[in-house]
Design a protein around this motif. Structure first.
Motif, PDB file in Angstrom:
ATOM      1  N   ALA A  74       0.855  -1.201   0.000  1.00 39.22           N
ATOM      2  CA  ALA A  74       0.000   0.000   0.000  1.00 39.22           C
ATOM      3  C   ALA A  74       0.881   1.238   0.000  1.00 39.22           C
ATOM      4  CB  ALA A  74      -0.936   0.019   1.194  1.00 39.22           C
ATOM      5  N   GLU A  87       0.709   3.451  -2.477  1.00 38.49           N
ATOM      6  CA  GLU A  87       0.544   3.893  -3.858  1.00 38.49           C
ATOM      7  C   GLU A  87       0.032   2.662  -4.600  1.00 38.49           C
ATOM      8  OE1 GLU A  87       4.292   3.976  -6.007  1.00 38.49           O
ATOM      9  OE2 GLU A  87       5.255   3.164  -4.231  1.00 38.49           O
ATOM     10  N   GLU A 131      -6.104   9.497   6.480  1.00 34.80           N
ATOM     11  CA  GLU A 131      -7.420   9.871   7.004  1.00 34.80           C
ATOM     12  C   GLU A 131      -8.188   8.670   7.538  1.00 34.80           C
ATOM     13  OE1 GLU A 131      -6.048  10.992   4.283  1.00 34.80           O
ATOM     14  OE2 GLU A 131      -6.514  13.106   3.937  1.00 34.80           O
ATOM     15  N   THR A 188     -12.358  11.087  -1.233  1.00 37.15           N
ATOM     16  CA  THR A 188     -11.045  10.510  -0.893  1.00 37.15           C
ATOM     17  C   THR A 188      -9.892  11.272  -1.541  1.00 37.15           C
ATOM     18  OG1 THR A 188     -10.989   8.982  -2.779  1.00 37.15           O
ATOM     19  CG2 THR A 188     -12.036   8.181  -0.741  1.00 37.15           C
ATOM     20  N   ARG A 233      -4.337  10.229  -7.689  1.00 31.33           N
ATOM     21  CA  ARG A 233      -4.966  11.398  -7.071  1.00 31.33           C
ATOM     22  C   ARG A 233      -5.589  12.294  -8.135  1.00 31.33           C
ATOM     23  NH1 ARG A 233      -5.287  11.376  -1.370  1.00 31.33           N
ATOM     24  NH2 ARG A 233      -5.844  13.548  -1.666  1.00 31.33           N
ATOM     25  N   ARG A 287       3.717  10.955   1.117  1.00 32.54           N
ATOM     26  CA  ARG A 287       2.660  11.817   0.592  1.00 32.54           C
ATOM     27  C   ARG A 287       3.078  13.278   0.727  1.00 32.54           C
ATOM     28  NH1 ARG A 287      -3.560  11.361   2.657  1.00 32.54           N
ATOM     29  NH2 ARG A 287      -4.157  13.521   2.349  1.00 32.54           N
TER      30      ARG A 287
END
Ligand code: COA
Ligand code: AMP
Length: 641
Positions: free
Chosen positions: A374, A376, A402, A486, A503, A514
């Protein structure tokens, strides 16, 4: 082609997911039984103030007691809780649950002596050393709120976070150790505190042998001396809705967002996920090769495995170069790791140096059952390589700071589902994932749109932003009322599999880190020669994405040497992890007639997309010039946008 989910063999997942949608309160009440509460919640969800939701509003617990005391009391005191493996210092150390509890309770005692109590914030700016874990758990023990700042961030970023969190104490170390250099933390901490408007009363510093630092009299305290004189303290029960931590993450502007995590929902969600997604039982060894400064480190180096009574691994090293691309396999073999979690960028780096998997074959990996990915998108190429070389399931799963745990995954502990390369599989319980068009209507299967989640979000996800309900609503909830945005785009196929394509805002993912292009732009704009600028993410073979800058100079400003200065400026202000290496000086940036820079169009061009010229463009000629600069020479990697 994988079979569809609509078959009897998929019924376990399908039934469970359906139950979480139909009767969420019953679903999460059942999951909450895995937690030791000091007051068991009678209400599951407080939905009286939408769009703000609170899970287990009348419950009370202590997260540290669930992660440590509970296992010692239950007979796991002598089991290894934490393995610290540091190839950069040549150190290994294991802590039993009893030892970790003892150290944590004493450090909590030390913090209390410094005046830290329930609800107070403690900023933790540390390398990957056991004291970082102890500091986090000690805060949890006191009901204090930790805020870990990734050690790769520069003083300015640290200061911004300090000013937002307003900590009573900062915990740090004399240095971090990167393969190529010593990272002196203390001067960076001092520089941050020089500019911070809300400096802490005290700093607690771990002096590392490799490089000791000077302590500021009256403010700084030596960790080892402090803990040597401290008395252990008991865990303080707190409301389930009380914040456990604030973790800052990049948004679309330079001001990071303080993601709040509560105590109760977090414990429930992590206990569910560690068992049913990662298939980890008490006594298993789980290794998340991340950093405590990121959400993966919070959830799956520290809290998830410890809440489960498993053994967690803290690795102070890199996938390559410490000492070779066999580092991950050496670790997995030596420590009996059952499940390993890393970012695809790490696999790509390993693959580049060891394409034939020679290093993999040097180790006994019989205990390694699963590799989770995870941070990306796991590109199909890297996926295929890892499956072929390791011969175990390689599981992509998608989530964010988040959410704190996976939105979409393949629930290996519940029922492994057929894998489709390029997809993180299916939504996890509690996540009502929808793909929405710009007008808010739902997309058809296979049609790409904004990935949203219908409110309420499940336990463990952010209830709000630190001290900023307004920004929470504005950032996530206003675009499509009733849904959480998201920030990722993608689609759901006819079998119900989710595909996350990248994104759709100004957030980029650089080597699993990030970052905000907006934040980098803000730094570039401070240079006296820069009139205006834009930063976009472009595809990179190893890091997934890297930022690229375009600057327009002020009249009369010289371009000579500017690129180096701008690169250095970003390193100094944000940190080396930003990896800004390329800045082009251009005559003008493409804009709409109303003056908005066409970043999305430039992003598309940089990824080789045939971007239409927007009808609102001010000067099409400028876009043609930018196209010539940005268009990739070799074809881009699939799916990174
Ligand atoms: N503290 C201080 N500096 C740090 C740091 C830290 N914790 N982490 C990275 N840096 C610095 C590095 O020293 C490097 O500095 P340099 O430009 O002076 O050499 C810079 O930041 C970039 O580092 P990194 O992103 O690690 O790039 P790399 O080219 O050295 O290594 C990878 C490439 C792929 C091996 C590496 O990025 C990696 O291991 N990525 C995985 C990250 C990860 O697990 N993320 C969590 C996702 S869940
Ligand atoms: P972070 O908050 O640092 O965990 O970054 C979250 C972002 O990383 C997501 O919004 C995605 O853009 C990206 N991301 C994380 N995991 C995945 C994944 N499995 N597939 C695609 N993108 C991912």
């Amino acid at each position: 082609m994988a079979k569809t989910l609509d078959t009897a063999s998929d019924s376990k997942y399908r039934d469970l997911y359906a139950a979480s949608m139909a009767t969420p309160a019953a679903f999460w009440a059942e999951a909450a039984n895995a937690v030791s509460w000091t007051r068991k919640p009678r209400r599951v969800l407080d939905d009286s103030d939408p769009p703000f939701y609170r899970w287990f509003p009348d419950g009370e617990l202590n997260t540290c007691a669930n992660a440590l005391d509970r296992h010692v009391d239950g007979g796991r005191g002598e089991q290894t809780a934490l393995i610290y493996d540091s190839p950069v210092t040549g150190t290994q150390r294991a802590y039993t649950y009893r030892e970790l509890l003892d150290e944590t309770a004493r450090f909590a005692g030390a913090l209390r002596k410094l005046g830290v109590g329930t609800g107070d914030r403690v900023v933790i700016y540390m390398p990957m050393i056991p004291e970082a874990v102890v500091a986090m758990l000690a805060c949890a023990r006191l009901g204090a709120v930790h805020s870990v700042v990734f050690g790769g961030f520069a003083p300015h970023e640290l200061a911004t976070r300090i000013d937002d969190a307003r900590p009573a104490v900062v915990v740090s170390a004399s240095c971090g150790i990167e393969p190529s250099r010593i990272v002196e933390y203390k001067p960076m901490l001092d520089a941050a505190l020089d500019v911070a408007k809300h400096p802490p009363r005290n700093c607690v510093i771990v002096q590392r042998e490799r490089h000791r630092c000077d302590l500021t009299p009256g403010r700084d305290l030596d960790w080892h001396q402090l803990i040597g004189h401290a008395s252990p303290v008991a865990a303080v029960p707190v409301p389930a809705t009380a914040p456990l931590y604030v973790l800052y993450t990049s948004g679309t502007t330079g001001k990071p967002k303080g993601i709040v995590r509560d105590n109760g929902g977090h414990a429930v969600a992590l206990l569910w996920s560690i068992r049913y997604i990662y298939d980890i039982e008490p006594g298993d060894v789980f290794w998340a090769a991340s950093d405590v400064g990121w959400v993966v480190g919070h959830s799956y180096i520290v809290y998830g495995p410890l809440l489960a009574g498993a053994t967690t691994v803290l690795y102070e090293g890199k996938p390559i170069g410490t000492p070779d691309p066999g580092a991950f396999w050496r670790m997995a073999s030596e420590h009996g790791v059952k499940a390993l979690f890393s970012a695809p960028t790490a696999l790509r780096a390993i693959r580049k140096e060891d394409p034939d998997g020679i290093h993999i074959s040097r180790y006994d990996l019989s205990q390694l059952r699963c590799l989770f990915q995870a941070g990306e998108r796991l590109d199909p190429d890297t996926y295929a390589w890892a499956v072929e070389k390791l011969g175990i399931p390689v599981i992509d799963h998608w989530w964010q700071t988040e959410t704190g745990w996976a939105i979409a995954a393949n629930p290996m502990g519940l029922q492994p589902l057929p894998i489709k390369a390029g997809s993180p599989t299916v939504p996890m319980p509690g996540y009502d994932v929808r793909i929405l068009r710009v007008d808010g209507s739902g997309c058809e299967p296979g049609e790409e749109g904004a990935i949203c989640i219908k409110l309420p979000l499940p336990p463990g996800t952010l209830p709000t932003l630190w001290d900023d309900d307004v920004r929470y609503e504005a950032s996530y909830l206003c675009e499509h009322p009733g849904y959480y945005l998201t920030g990722d785009g993608g689609y759901i196929d006819e079998d119900g599999y989710l595909f996350v394509m990248g994104r759709i805002d100004d957030v980029i993912n650089v080597a699993g880190h990030r970052l905000s292009t907006g934040a980098i732009e803000e730094v570039l704009a401070t240079h006296p020669a820069v009139a205006e600028c834009a930063v976009i993410g472009i595809a990179d073979e190893i890091k997934g994405q890297v930022p690229r800058g375009l600057v327009v100079l002020k009249a009369g400003a010289a371009a000579e040497g500017l690129t180096d200065e701008l690169v250095q400026l970003v390193r100094d202000e944000i940190g080396a992890v930003a990896c800004l290496r390329q800045v082009d000086v251009v005559a003008a940036l493409p804009k709409t007639r109303s003056g908005k820079i066409l970043r999305k169009t430039m992003r598309g061009i940089a990824h080789g997309k045939d971007e239409p010229i927007p009808s609102t463009i001010e000067d099409a000629g400028v876009l043609h010039t930018i196209k010539a600069i940005l268009q990739p020479k070799p074809p881009p990697r699939q799916g990174i946008s």
